[in-house]
Write a protein that holds these residues in place. Sequence first.
Motif: not given
Length: 122
Positions: A68-80, A91-104
């Motif tokens: 898996f590779t996570i990336s982001r485009d701040n100009a588009k306010n989007t994470v991939y 198999t699961a529901v995958y959720y995006c999360a933002a702000a707060g602190r960088f962590g697990r």
Amino acid sequence: QVQLVESGGGLVQAGGSLRLSCAASGRTFSRSPMGWFRQAPGKEREFVAAIKWNGGNKIYEDSVKGRFTISRDNAKNTVYLQMKSLKPEETAVYYCAAAGRFGRTAYEYDYWGQGTQVTVSS
């Protein structure tokens, strides 16, 4: 109103690939960490990956490293989340999360999307 909207989920065979997107609106997250979590039926939500605001620091759950590779485009306010060599147990529901602190952990994030279903068939 802040919204995170995930897309890109679906049905894929084991070994296949999917690319998830999470588009944010209502505020900019260009200075915020963003992450992906997943939740399978009957299980707790678990961390998948996270990325710092400038993309310079990324962390992954051990079982997805190298696939898996996570990336982001701040100009588009989007994470991939690019997912390869998918397994049925992912198999699961995958959720995006933002702000707060960088962590697990989920409590470190302030905003959440509604989730997108990923189903990996064997």
